[in-house]
Scaffold this active site. Structure first.
Site, PDB file in Angstrom:
ATOM      1  N   ASP A 427       0.810  -1.217   0.000  1.00 48.13           N
ATOM      2  CA  ASP A 427       0.000   0.000   0.000  1.00 48.13           C
ATOM      3  C   ASP A 427       0.842   1.266   0.000  1.00 48.13           C
ATOM      4  O   ASP A 427       0.720   2.124  -0.881  1.00 48.13           O
ATOM      5  CB  ASP A 427      -0.940  -0.037   1.214  1.00 48.13           C
ATOM      6  CG  ASP A 427      -1.925   1.129   1.235  1.00 48.13           C
ATOM      7  OD1 ASP A 427      -1.484   2.289   1.350  1.00 48.13           O
ATOM      8  OD2 ASP A 427      -3.134   0.880   1.138  1.00 48.13           O
ATOM      9  N   ILE A 455      -5.065   2.366  -0.502  1.00 51.65           N
ATOM     10  CA  ILE A 455      -4.914   1.657  -1.768  1.00 51.65           C
ATOM     11  C   ILE A 455      -5.188   0.173  -1.599  1.00 51.65           C
ATOM     12  O   ILE A 455      -5.747  -0.467  -2.499  1.00 51.65           O
ATOM     13  CB  ILE A 455      -3.523   1.921  -2.360  1.00 51.65           C
ATOM     14  CG1 ILE A 455      -3.310   3.425  -2.526  1.00 51.65           C
ATOM     15  CG2 ILE A 455      -3.369   1.231  -3.711  1.00 51.65           C
ATOM     16  CD1 ILE A 455      -4.370   4.135  -3.351  1.00 51.65           C
ATOM     17  N   ASP A 456      -4.835  -0.410  -0.463  1.00 54.75           N
ATOM     18  CA  ASP A 456      -5.220  -1.795  -0.213  1.00 54.75           C
ATOM     19  C   ASP A 456      -6.742  -1.953  -0.258  1.00 54.75           C
ATOM     20  O   ASP A 456      -7.273  -2.897  -0.843  1.00 54.75           O
ATOM     21  CB  ASP A 456      -4.711  -2.256   1.162  1.00 54.75           C
ATOM     22  CG  ASP A 456      -3.360  -2.951   1.083  1.00 54.75           C
ATOM     23  OD1 ASP A 456      -2.972  -3.372  -0.021  1.00 54.75           O
ATOM     24  OD2 ASP A 456      -2.693  -3.057   2.118  1.00 54.75           O
ATOM     25  N   VAL A 457      -7.449  -1.027   0.394  1.00 51.63           N
ATOM     26  CA  VAL A 457      -8.911  -1.117   0.440  1.00 51.63           C
ATOM     27  C   VAL A 457      -9.514  -0.882  -0.940  1.00 51.63           C
ATOM     28  O   VAL A 457     -10.333  -1.665  -1.427  1.00 51.63           O
ATOM     29  CB  VAL A 457      -9.484  -0.134   1.478  1.00 51.63           C
ATOM     30  CG1 VAL A 457     -10.999  -0.038   1.352  1.00 51.63           C
ATOM     31  CG2 VAL A 457      -9.104  -0.588   2.890  1.00 51.63           C
ATOM     32  N   GLY A 460      -8.939  -3.774  -3.097  1.00 57.29           N
ATOM     33  CA  GLY A 460      -9.882  -4.863  -2.865  1.00 57.29           C
ATOM     34  C   GLY A 460     -11.199  -4.626  -3.578  1.00 57.29           C
ATOM     35  O   GLY A 460     -11.796  -5.553  -4.148  1.00 57.29           O
TER      36      GLY A 460
END
Length: 598
Positions: A427, A455-457, A460
């Site tokens: 991220d 950015i991870d979220v 996803g």
């Protein structure tokens, strides 16, 4: 085997027309995605203020409609735009932890996430209808629902009795070299971290006490590092820092500007869809029963870690899929990450509740054979392993397509192979490399990636969107599809407006003080973007009033504002959101579903 070759150019929405109305903030991010999926999109004026409407027609589409609003669980007055949604859902509180007080994100994060969720809802409804079931044809979401989803892990952790593994306090990367270069550091294990700092001459006590805060920054959104580490970095040249990283196994990345992103190749779609070459159409999956969620009867195998792939699978589960996690022998070690609810990590539950688990040692022949048996009866295989690992294990898309020619093989990657020489695809490194660190901060704040895992979220969410597009394409062709999404694609989605401003020669950053809440006698108040200048002029008076009083005063003047959530433990009982949350059997907090189907 490598990735299967493409079959034709068919896209899942090629025969679907969309009529779209509503404010650009809620529609613009979705329009490009619908067009990239093959849809014909016509924009029309009008519509309900603060809400967007997406109406789909075409062969097999029936009359599917999506409604997206700023407020779907919050009162309209408390969710009038991006700023007020961020304030009332706790997003400002989480993003501001590094700074010691609430801060608004200078990007339209809630609206961007809501747009991706809108496309997901449309794809899911179209898929349900294509499967022949009596699936609801109307879906609704809201920027407030999207925002609550993005803070769900932080809210879950805050609302259990157990304390965090490390105390929350202001501070964190990026670091600054002697020449002024600001950079992110990544080390997934303590040994590379220690070798890096020793190579630069940092005090042993500082590198030892700094590791826990650095390690848990993904979970806590802050990293109160010893000042000695920042001093050590400021005393070293950028060349020496890069040499220390290369020798230690850690990685560093200088913060890139949005102007530098303009100079790089133009981004494409945030995902790729590649039908299997030569595959013959196979029998369709059973139709969902009347009234069921659109993915009912479908099975998703997820071999994910951290956030990106587990969140994508979680969303597919909320849409009705049966999700089976493939975990290593002994189970996912993150199940025990504090704080826990009834012995299970509250953060882990936020992404993984309701999933079944199967343990498999994919490094062994027997474990890989067992996984292939599961794949033979699945609809989706989803993972976010390191680049090349799947192919090395014989579990790439081509190999598994021979086991199940109708499989949607989904890889949620870091960089999608599109940035040669890119750093580790995590991220904060993606934020640093793509200019997110500049975009999320107004002009009077130094660029710095948010310690909220933006950015991870979003990655996803984009991953789930890609899977749904692949499932719809499979339903219409009878052939399996390999799909790939990436954190890079998520970052490009988020920074697109700022990059367009930079490309036009305008300042890509928002002005000084943008979305900075105003202090009140008992907390903070966030004016809507359109009311910020007039509200700031009243800052001296606002400081003497409670948040409730200040909001009332501004609204009497025709301005929009709301109180800022500053304590996530109070989120479930906040009058604006009371009744929106539930708890699972472990006592862990559950945020509202991102969608309503009707």
């Amino acid at each position: 085997m490598g990735r299967p070759a493409a079959v034709g150019t068919q896209r899942p929405l090629e025969d679907v027309d969309f009529r779209v109305s509503g404010p650009a903030a809620l529609t613009a991010p979705a329009l490009g995605r619908l067009r990239a999926l093959g849809a014909t999109v016509r924009e029309s004026p009008g519509g309900r203020p603060g809400a967007a409407r997406f109406a789909a027609t075409g062969p097999g589409a029936g009359a599917v409609t999506a409604h997206t609003a700023w407020a779907d669980v919050l009162p309209d007055a408390d969710a009038a735009d991006e700023a007020t949604v961020q304030a009332a859902t706790g997003m400002m509180q989480v993003h501001g932890r590094r700074d010691g007080g609430p801060r608004g994100l200078a990007v339209d994060y809630a609206a961007t996430c809501a747009s991706v969720l809108t496309v997901q809802g449309l794809l899911a409804a179209l898929l349900g209808r294509a499967r022949g079931g009596g699936v609801a044809a109307e879906v609704a979401t809201g920027a407030d629902r999207a925002a609550l989803l993005t803070v769900s892990q932080y809210a879950a952790a805050a609302n259990v009795p157990e304390a965090e593994a490390v105390p929350s306090a202001p501070g964190g990367p990026p670091f600054t070299a002697a020449c002024g270069t600001r950079f992110e550091l990544e080390a997934l294990e303590p040994a590379p971290w220690a070798r890096f700092w020793r190579a630069l001459g940092a005090p042993e006590e500082a590198l030892r006490t700094g590791w826990p805060a650095f390690q848990f920054r993904y979970a806590t959104a802050c990293a109160p590092l010893p000042e000695a580490l920042h001093r050590t970095a400021r005393a070293a040249s950028w060349t020496r820092i890069r040499e220390a990283a290369a020798a230690s196994g850690a990685e560093v990345c200088a913060l890139h500007t949005l102007a530098e992103r303009v100079a790089e190749a133009a981004p494409g779609a945030p995902w790729t869809l590649t039908p299997y070459a030569g595959a013959q159409p196979a029998a369709a999956a059973p139709s969902p029963p009347s009234g069921a969620l659109p993915l009912s009867g479908l099975t998703v195998l997820e071999a994910g870690r951290r956030i990106q792939a587990p969140l994508a699978a979680h969303l597919l589960g909320l849409l009705g899929a049966d999700v089976v996690r493939i975990e290593p022998p002994g189970g996912d070690p993150l199940r025990g990450m504090p704080p826990c609810a009834s012995g299970i990590s509250a953060r882990w539950l936020a992404l993984n509740r309701g999933k079944r688990a199967v343990e498999a040692d994919i490094k062994s022949p027997a474990g890989r054979a067992g996984l292939r048996e599961l794949v033979a009866g699945a609809d989706v295989f989803l993972h976010n392993w390191a680049p090349g690992k799947a192919e090395e294990l014989g579990l790439g898309a081509g190999s598994l397509a021979s086991v199940n020619p109708r499989l949607v093989y989904a890889y949620t990657s870091g960089w999608a192979g599109r940035l040669p020489g890119a750093p580790m695809g995590t991220d904060f490194m993606v934020q640093a490399r793509t200019g997110v660190g500049e975009a999320v901060r107004p002009a009077d704040e130094p660029p710095a990636p948010s310690l909220m895992t933006l950015i991870d979220v979003l990655g996803g969410l984009v991953g789930a969107e890609a899977v749904l597009a692949g499932l719809l394409l499979r339903e219409r062709t009878g052939r399996g599809v390999a799909v790939e999404s990436s954190l890079l694609g998520a970052a490009e989605t988020l920074t697109a407006p700022a990059v367009r401003r930079a490309a036009a020669g305008r300042d890509p950053r928002r002005p000084a003080g943008f979305r900075r809440p105003l202090p009140t006698a008992d907390g903070w108040l966030a004016p809507a973007d359109g009311s910020s200048a007039e509200a700031a002029a009243e800052s001296a008076r606002i400081r003497e009033l409670t948040s409730h009083q200040a909001v009332a005063v501004l609204r009497e003047r025709g301005l929009s504002a709301t109180a800022v959530i500053t304590d996530l433990t109070a989120l479930p009982e906040d009058p604006r959101l009371r009744g929106a949350f539930t708890r699972d059997p472990h006592g862990s907090l559950i945020v509202p579903s991102p969608w309503r189907f009707a």
